[in-house]
Design an enzyme around this catalytic site. Structure first.
Site, mmCIF file in Angstrom:
data_model
loop_
_atom_site.group_PDB
_atom_site.id
_atom_site.type_symbol
_atom_site.label_atom_id
_atom_site.label_comp_id
_atom_site.label_asym_id
_atom_site.label_seq_id
_atom_site.Cartn_x
_atom_site.Cartn_y
_atom_site.Cartn_z
ATOM 1 C CG HIS A 288 21.490 4.100 5.381
ATOM 2 N ND1 HIS A 288 20.811 5.460 4.692
ATOM 3 C CD2 HIS A 288 21.498 3.421 3.889
ATOM 4 C CE1 HIS A 288 19.983 5.669 4.128
ATOM 5 N NE2 HIS A 288 21.046 4.945 3.216
ATOM 6 C CG ASP B 14 9.840 7.179 9.106
ATOM 7 O OD1 ASP B 14 8.614 6.274 9.269
ATOM 8 O OD2 ASP B 14 9.846 7.616 9.850
ATOM 9 C CD GLU C 76 6.838 7.550 11.972
ATOM 10 O OE1 GLU C 76 7.931 9.118 11.482
ATOM 11 O OE2 GLU C 76 6.890 6.910 11.118
#
Length: 534
Positions: free
Chosen positions: A90, A157, A270
Site C-alpha cells: 500500500h 483508518d 476525525e
C-alpha cells in the site's frame, strides 16, 4: 523445509550476467522461498499508488526473522544489492520497491507468531498486550484480539496494512488524539538491522534502535515482531457526523474535543472537508451514514461557502447499556458544539464493523475497478498556527471542487507522540492537523489523469511553502538530498547518524531514495553519513 539458492539465477549471456548485480552465486540458505519468476517479481514492481514501477531481481518469502536476516547478509556480500521489506503493497510512491534487488514479502510470515497476554491489573505490570509478527495485517490482529475481549488502542483508518509497515511510518487514525499514533503503543520490537543482525529492542534495551525504527521509513531495520498494547474492547460504537459551514467553528470544536480529559469527550475524533454541492463523490451525499438519511442543504445559511466541514465522532458503549444512557452522554457532548442545526447523522454499529468500515469502500472500489487505478494521495501534517491559511489557499482555493475522494482534516496532540522516534512533525504548536487527500483517478474523460493530480499535489506543496505554512509530509517521498534535509530539519543529523550505525552500507529501503547503496563497508560521505546520499 525448502532451501533456496540464489545461484539458480542462470543467464543466457555475459551481458545478462553483468546485470546480475552480484546475485548469482549467493547462497541465501532460506527456510522459506526465493522466487524470481515473473509471477512474483511483477506484482512486487507495483504498489497501491500506481505511480511508479521498479522490478526486483527476486522476491523472498521468509519463514521468519532468520530468513530476513539471511537476505540482508546476502545483500551485504554483494557489490550493490539492496533489500526492501514489502507488506501489503500500500505504498504510494514506490517506497517498498527495490530496483534489481530483493523484495522481502513480509506477509509470508505474517501468521507466524501471535500471542496475547492478559494483564492482572491496571498498573504497568498488568498491561494487556499482543506479540505479533511484523507481517501480520491489522485486521487479522483485531480479529484475534477480539476473541480475548481485547483490541489494540490505536489504529489506521484502513486495517489491511501490516504491523511493521505502519510502525515504520507512524500509524494514525481517530484514536491518536488520546493514545497517540501506533508508534506510541508498542513496547518492544524484534528488528533485523541493515547489518543482518536480529535484535530485540525496547525503550530500555537497545533503545536507540527502538526509537530509530519507529517512524524510520524502513531505513534502519525490518520489523519482524512487535509487542502491542491492548485495551478492553467495547461492543458498540455510536457513530456520529455533524456539519459545519465555518472553518473556525469546526477547528475550535475539534480542538476542544481532542484536549478534553478522558470520559468528557468522544473515543474517536476525525473530520473532513467536502464540497457544498450535490456532487455524489465530493459533496453532500458523502456525509449521511444510512441510506435513508438525507443531507438537507436548506439548513445551511445563504452565505455558506463552496467548502463545508464535517466532524466524525465515535462513542464506545456496551450492548448492555440502556440506549437512553448512551443518548444522554452523546447529547451532553454534542450540546457543547456549534455545528449546523439539523445536519447531524447518527448510527450504532458493532465495534469491529466500525473499525473495518473502510473495507466496505475497498470492496466497492474493487468492483468498479477504482481500487486498481492510480492513487496519487497526498498526506501532510500542518501546524495549528497555519491551518486557517491552509484552508483558505488549499481547501477553498486549489481544491474547491474536491479531489474525487475524501479530504480528511482533524487535529492531533503533540504530547501523545514520542519525540525520540524518527517521525517528523511540524515545528510549532501542541496541536497539529492531519491532512489526507485520498484521490482516486477516474477513467478518462470522467476525471483528470494521474499526472494532472500529481501536478496538483506539487502545486499544493508549492503554495504551502509560498505562504510559509508550517507543514511536513506524512508518508514522505522526495527525490533529492536537499529536500530530505528540509524534511527532517533539525532531526537530519540524528537520522544520518542512525543510518551510519544500523545500516552503514545503505542496503535497506532503497525505494525511499534517501540513501544510495555503498559497496564499501563502513564508507562514509563527507557530511558524516553513508556514501551516496541523493
Amino acid at each position: 523445509m525448502m532451501i533456496a539458492y540464489a545461484e539458480r539465477f542462470v543467464h543466457e549471456s555475459d551481458a545478462e550476467a553483468r546485470q546480475d548485480d552480484g546475485v548469482s552465486g549467493l547462497d541465501l540458505q532460506l527456510q522459506g522461498i526465493l522466487d524470481w519468476s515473473p509471477a512474483a517479481t511483477a506484482p512486487a514492481a507495483r504498489d497501491f499508488g500506481g505511480l511508479r514501477s521498479a522490478k526486483p531481481r527476486a522476491v523472498v518469502r521468509p519463514s521468519g526473522a532468520d530468513d530476513v536476516a539471511r537476505s540482508v547478509r546476502a545483500a551485504l556480500r554483494s557489490p550493490s544489492l539492496t533489500v526492501a521489506a514489502r507488506g501489503n503493497g500500500h505504498s504510494i510512491n514506490g517506497q517498498a520497491m527495490s530496483d534489481g534487488g530483493l523484495v522481502v514479502d513480509m506477509r509470508a510470515a505474517g501468521a507466524g507468531h501471535f500471542q496475547v497476554v492478559v494483564g492482572a491489573g491496571a498498573g504497568a505490570g498488568g498491561a494487556h498486550y499482543a506479540v505479533v509478527a511484523g507481517g501480520a495485517l491489522w485486521d487479522d490482529v483485531l480479529e484475534r484480539c477480539l476473541s480475548y475481549g481485547l483490541a489494540p488502542r490505536s489504529y489506521t483508518d484502513y486495517l489491511g496494512l501490516t504491523v511493521g509497515g505502519t510502525l515504520s511510518n507512524a500509524g494514525v487514525s481517530g484514536q491518536a488524539f488520546r493514545h497517540g499514533p501506533q508508534t506510541s503503543n508498542v513496547t518492544e520490537l524484534e528488528v533485523v538491522t541493515g547489518q543482518g543482525e536480529t535484535l530485540t529492542c525496547s525503550r530500555s534495551d537497545n533503545s536507540e534502535l527502538f526509537f530509530a525504527v519507529l517512524g524510520g521509513l524502513g531505513q534502519f531495520g525490518i520489523i519482524t515482531k512487535a509487542k502491542i498494547l491492548l485495551q478492553p474492547a467495547p461492543d458498540m460504537v455510536r457513530w456520529i457526523r455533524v456539519v459545519y459551514a465555518d472553518f473556525g467553528e469546526f477547528t475550535r470544536d475539534a480542538e476542544s474535543l481532542v484536549t478534553r480529559p478522558d470520559g468528557d469527550t468522544f473515543d474517536y475524533i476525525e473530520g473532513f472537508a467536502f464540497v457544498n454541492s450535490d456532487d455524489p463523490v465530493n459533496g453532500w451525499p458523502t456525509v449521511p451514514l444510512e441510506p435513508d438519511q438525507r443531507f438537507d442543504p436548506s439548513r445551511l445559511s445563504p452565505d455558506a461557502g463552496s467548502v463545508l466541514y464535517c466532524l466524525e465522532l465515535g462513542l464506545h458503549h456496551q450492548r448492555s447499556n440502556p440506549p437512553s444512557d448512551v443518548d444522554s452522554v452523546v447529547g451532553k457532548l454534542l450540546g457543547r458544539l456549534g455545528f449546523v442545526e439539523g445536519l447531524e447523522f447518527r448510527r450504532d454499529v458493532g465495534y469491529a464493523d466500525f473499525l473495518l468500515r473502510v473495507q466496505n469502500a475497498e470492496r466497492d472500489a474493487k468492483a468498479t475497478g477504482l481500487w486498481d487505478a492510480p492513487h496519487p494521495w497526498l498526506n501532510l501534517f500542518v501546524s495549528r498556527n497555519d491551518i486557517a491559511e491552509f484552508d483558505r489557499v488549499v481547501f477553498k482555493g486549489i481544491l474547491k471542487d474536491g479531489v474525487g475522494g475524501p479530504m480528511l482534516v482533524y487535529p492531533m496532540v503533540r504530547s501523545r507522540w514520542d519525540k525520540r522516534t524518527s517521525v517528523v512533525l511540524p515545528e510549532s504548536g501542541e496541536i497539529f492537523y492531519l491532512i489526507a487527500l485520498l484521490r482516486y483517478t477516474l477513467p478518462y474523460p470522467e476525471g483528470p489523469s494521474a499526472k494532472q493530480l500529481v501536478s496538483q499535489n506539487h502545486e499544493i506543496l508549492k503554495t504551502c511553502k509560498e505562504n510559509r505554512i508550517d507543514y511536513k509530509l506524512y508518508l514522505p517521498y522526495y527525490q533529492s538530498q536537499e529536500e530530505w534535509k528540509w524534511h527532517f530539519g533539525k532531526q537530519w543529523g540524528r537520522f544520518v547518524e542512525r543510518k551510519a550505525r544500523f545500516d552503514p552500507m545503505a542496503v535497506l529501503a532503497p525505494g525511499q531514495k534517501i540513501f544510495s547503496r555503498s559497496s564499501v563497508p563502513g564508507k562514509m560521505a563527507s557530511d558524516g553519513g553513508p556514501a551516496g546520499l541523493h
